[in-house]
Design an enzyme around this catalytic site. Structure first.
Site, PDB file in Angstrom:
ATOM      1  N   LEU A  84       0.824  -1.212   0.000  1.00  0.00           N
ATOM      2  CA  LEU A  84       0.000   0.000   0.000  1.00  0.00           C
ATOM      3  C   LEU A  84       0.861   1.266   0.000  1.00  0.00           C
ATOM      4  CD1 LEU A  84      -2.851   1.288   0.297  1.00  0.00           C
ATOM      5  CD2 LEU A  84      -2.586   1.050   2.778  1.00  0.00           C
ATOM      6  N   VAL A  85       1.870   1.275   0.854  1.00  0.00           N
ATOM      7  CA  VAL A  85       2.652   2.513   0.997  1.00  0.00           C
ATOM      8  C   VAL A  85       3.572   2.780  -0.194  1.00  0.00           C
ATOM      9  CG1 VAL A  85       2.482   2.497   3.521  1.00  0.00           C
ATOM     10  CG2 VAL A  85       4.514   1.496   2.432  1.00  0.00           C
ATOM     11  N   GLN A  95      -0.014   2.010  12.782  1.00  0.00           N
ATOM     12  CA  GLN A  95       0.239   1.567  14.153  1.00  0.00           C
ATOM     13  C   GLN A  95       1.711   1.164  14.305  1.00  0.00           C
ATOM     14  OE1 GLN A  95      -1.444  -2.312  15.434  1.00  0.00           O
ATOM     15  NE2 GLN A  95      -2.555  -1.077  16.895  1.00  0.00           N
ATOM     16  N   ARG A 156      10.532  -6.965  17.624  1.00  0.00           N
ATOM     17  CA  ARG A 156       9.641  -7.067  16.452  1.00  0.00           C
ATOM     18  C   ARG A 156      10.330  -7.653  15.212  1.00  0.00           C
ATOM     19  NH1 ARG A 156       9.000  -0.865  14.196  1.00  0.00           N
ATOM     20  NH2 ARG A 156      11.167  -0.315  14.489  1.00  0.00           N
ATOM     21  N   ARG A 183      -5.032  -1.861  -8.352  1.00  0.00           N
ATOM     22  CA  ARG A 183      -5.227  -2.816  -7.253  1.00  0.00           C
ATOM     23  C   ARG A 183      -6.577  -3.521  -7.292  1.00  0.00           C
ATOM     24  NH1 ARG A 183      -0.004  -3.734  -5.573  1.00  0.00           N
ATOM     25  NH2 ARG A 183       1.062  -1.744  -5.300  1.00  0.00           N
TER      26      ARG A 183
HETATM   27  C1  LIG Z   1       0.151  -6.324  -9.950  1.00  0.00           C
HETATM   28  C2  LIG Z   1       1.273  -5.542  -9.351  1.00  0.00           C
HETATM   29  C3  LIG Z   1       2.516  -6.149  -9.187  1.00  0.00           C
HETATM   30  C4  LIG Z   1       3.586  -5.428  -8.632  1.00  0.00           C
HETATM   31  N1  LIG Z   1       4.802  -6.050  -8.468  1.00  0.00           N
HETATM   32  C5  LIG Z   1       5.850  -5.364  -7.957  1.00  0.00           C
HETATM   33  C6  LIG Z   1       7.144  -5.959  -7.780  1.00  0.00           C
HETATM   34  O1  LIG Z   1       7.322  -7.138  -8.078  1.00  0.00           O
HETATM   35  N2  LIG Z   1       8.147  -5.218  -7.260  1.00  0.00           N
HETATM   36  C7  LIG Z   1       7.972  -3.900  -6.919  1.00  0.00           C
HETATM   37  O2  LIG Z   1       8.920  -3.251  -6.472  1.00  0.00           O
HETATM   38  N3  LIG Z   1       6.767  -3.300  -7.071  1.00  0.00           N
HETATM   39  C8  LIG Z   1       5.721  -3.989  -7.577  1.00  0.00           C
HETATM   40  N4  LIG Z   1       4.504  -3.371  -7.716  1.00  0.00           N
HETATM   41  C9  LIG Z   1       4.364  -1.977  -7.255  1.00  0.00           C
HETATM   42  C10 LIG Z   1       4.396  -0.982  -8.430  1.00  0.00           C
HETATM   43  O3  LIG Z   1       5.600  -1.098  -9.156  1.00  0.00           O
HETATM   44  C11 LIG Z   1       4.243   0.457  -7.902  1.00  0.00           C
HETATM   45  O4  LIG Z   1       5.315   0.780  -7.037  1.00  0.00           O
HETATM   46  C12 LIG Z   1       2.956   0.653  -7.134  1.00  0.00           C
HETATM   47  O5  LIG Z   1       1.874   0.045  -7.791  1.00  0.00           O
HETATM   48  C13 LIG Z   1       2.708   2.150  -6.998  1.00  0.00           C
HETATM   49  O6  LIG Z   1       2.319   2.632  -8.258  1.00  0.00           O
HETATM   50  P1  LIG Z   1       2.739   4.002  -8.897  1.00  0.00           P
HETATM   51  O7  LIG Z   1       4.186   4.213  -8.744  1.00  0.00           O
HETATM   52  O8  LIG Z   1       2.160   4.072 -10.272  1.00  0.00           O
HETATM   53  O9  LIG Z   1       1.822   4.939  -8.058  1.00  0.00           O
HETATM   54  P2  LIG Z   1       1.931   6.135  -7.054  1.00  0.00           P
HETATM   55  O10 LIG Z   1       3.138   6.152  -6.228  1.00  0.00           O
HETATM   56  O11 LIG Z   1       0.640   6.002  -6.380  1.00  0.00           O
HETATM   57  O12 LIG Z   1       1.987   7.390  -7.984  1.00  0.00           O
HETATM   58  C14 LIG Z   1       0.912   7.740  -8.854  1.00  0.00           C
HETATM   59  C15 LIG Z   1       1.478   8.253 -10.154  1.00  0.00           C
HETATM   60  O13 LIG Z   1       2.197   9.474  -9.871  1.00  0.00           O
HETATM   61  C16 LIG Z   1       3.314   9.561 -10.735  1.00  0.00           C
HETATM   62  N5  LIG Z   1       4.536   9.553  -9.914  1.00  0.00           N
HETATM   63  C17 LIG Z   1       4.646   9.261  -8.586  1.00  0.00           C
HETATM   64  N6  LIG Z   1       5.926   9.398  -8.180  1.00  0.00           N
HETATM   65  C18 LIG Z   1       6.631   9.742  -9.268  1.00  0.00           C
HETATM   66  C19 LIG Z   1       8.012   9.998  -9.479  1.00  0.00           C
HETATM   67  N7  LIG Z   1       8.926   9.925  -8.520  1.00  0.00           N
HETATM   68  N8  LIG Z   1       8.402  10.337 -10.711  1.00  0.00           N
HETATM   69  C20 LIG Z   1       7.515  10.422 -11.740  1.00  0.00           C
HETATM   70  N9  LIG Z   1       6.191  10.190 -11.621  1.00  0.00           N
HETATM   71  C21 LIG Z   1       5.762   9.860 -10.379  1.00  0.00           C
HETATM   72  C22 LIG Z   1       3.259   8.340 -11.661  1.00  0.00           C
HETATM   73  O14 LIG Z   1       2.551   8.689 -12.827  1.00  0.00           O
HETATM   74  C23 LIG Z   1       2.477   7.344 -10.846  1.00  0.00           C
HETATM   75  O15 LIG Z   1       1.842   6.371 -11.641  1.00  0.00           O
HETATM   76  C24 LIG Z   1       3.418  -4.064  -8.248  1.00  0.00           C
HETATM   77  C25 LIG Z   1       2.164  -3.467  -8.431  1.00  0.00           C
HETATM   78  C26 LIG Z   1       1.103  -4.175  -8.962  1.00  0.00           C
HETATM   79  C27 LIG Z   1      -0.239  -3.489  -9.124  1.00  0.00           C
END
Ligand SMILES: Cc1cc2nc3c(=O)[nH]c(=O)nc-3n(C[C@H](O)[C@H](O)[C@H](O)COP(=O)(O)OP(=O)(O)OC[C@H]3O[C@@H](n4cnc5c(N)ncnc54)[C@H](O)[C@@H]3O)c2cc1C
Length: 242
Positions: A84-85, A95, A156, A183
């Site tokens: 989530l984070v 928590q 922990r 998600r």
């Molecule tokens: C099915 C699934 C499998 C996954 N498997 C893995 C895995 O194996 N290993 C792993 O490490 N992670 C994994 N993830 C996590 C994934 O890679 C993302 O870290 C997570 O879904 C957060 O998504 P996000 O970065 O798009 O979104 P958020 O952090 O919510 O950001 C939203 C949007 O804001 C923009 N944004 C945010 N920060 C930046 C930035 N610094 N620079 C440019 N644009 C930015 C982007 O457009 C991004 O899409 C998985 C996720 C899913 C859904």
């Protein structure tokens, strides 16, 4: 040390959500100051609702950032909150395992393990052993003169990813739409998908103008962008739509 299940409660959302999104859109094109017309805007719910549905479906999402939802979540594992984070456009309060003792920690039992009697016995056995070791280590550290928090923060390290946690998350509507796209997808891990679906249900009730058609990305695209290997088959994969 009982097994627990997911509980999600919407604590609050930004007041006058529709009027606020509408005012943000209007300010882009209106000569008037939004501050002067906001009271009037608050009266025109029907017009706003139709307008907001239109901007959401056209993908003009930045005005949605002005409205935030805050959810309280419990009965989830640390494995879930680690995922989530990763969503960075959000605020979290979780928590603490430093200030809250885990002497009788609850845990999340994955359905696949629950449905396999041998795996379930093994799982429950290890949870019990971890509990005993955690309690023993924190007593040993306290006996060595460490304060409760210091003992907790080191003890922990033996806790499992299954350990139950509680967290508050605040996301704006644009981030929520993004979160649901990823998600609510069948590819997402089951626990975070359950959470996303429960959050979406509540968001839909409170702000259908924004969330009525929200969900996994395939629902908006009418194809699956995940490719043949990962697709759940609900929609054709992108290559097959050409
Ligand atoms: C099915 C699934 C499998 C996954 N498997 C893995 C895995 O194996 N290993 C792993 O490490 N992670 C994994 N993830 C996590 C994934 O890679 C993302 O870290 C997570 O879904 C957060 O998504 P996000 O970065 O798009 O979104 P958020 O952090 O919510 O950001 C939203 C949007 O804001 C923009 N944004 C945010 N920060 C930046 C930035 N610094 N620079 C440019 N644009 C930015 C982007 O457009 C991004 O899409 C998985 C996720 C899913 C859904």
């Amino acid at each position: 040390m009982p097994r627990v299940t997911l509980n999600v409660k919407l604590l609050d959302l930004t007041q006058n959500a529709l009027a606020l999104i509408y005012a943000a859109c209007r300010q882009c094109y209106a000569e008037q100051f939004a501050g002067d017309i906001f009271d009037k805007i608050k009266e025109g719910q029907d017009k706003q609702a139709a307008f907001i549905r239109k901007i959401v479906s056209s993908g003009h999402e930045s005005p949605l950032e002005h409205v935030k939802f805050t959810f309280a979540i419990e009965g989830v594992s640390r494995a879930l909150t680690h995922q989530l984070v990763r969503h960075r456009m959000a605020s979290y309060s979780q928590q603490s395992q430093r200030y809250v003792k885990e002497n009788d920690f609850d845990y999340i039992l994955p359905p696949s393990i629950e449905n396999n009697p041998q795996a379930k016995t093994e799982f429950e056995k290890i949870m019990g052993q971890i509990q005993e070791s955690y309690t023993k280590i924190s007593h040993l550290l306290a006996g060595q003169g460490l304060s409760g928090e210091t003992a907790n923060q080191d003890a922990r390290f033996v806790l499992p990813q299954a350990a139950e946690t509680k967290i508050i998350v605040t996301m704006n509507c644009r981030e929520l739409l993004h979160f649901f796209k990823h998600r609510c997808c069948a590819r997402a891990q089951w626990e975070i998908r359950d959470l996303a679906e429960k959050m979406l249900e509540q968001a839909k009730v409170r702000l259908p103008e924004v969330f009525a058609n929200a969900g996994a990305k395939c629902e908006a695209l009418s194809f699956c962008p995940e490719g043949e290997r990962f697709s759940c088959g609900r929609f054709p994969v992108k290559e097959k739509t050409k």
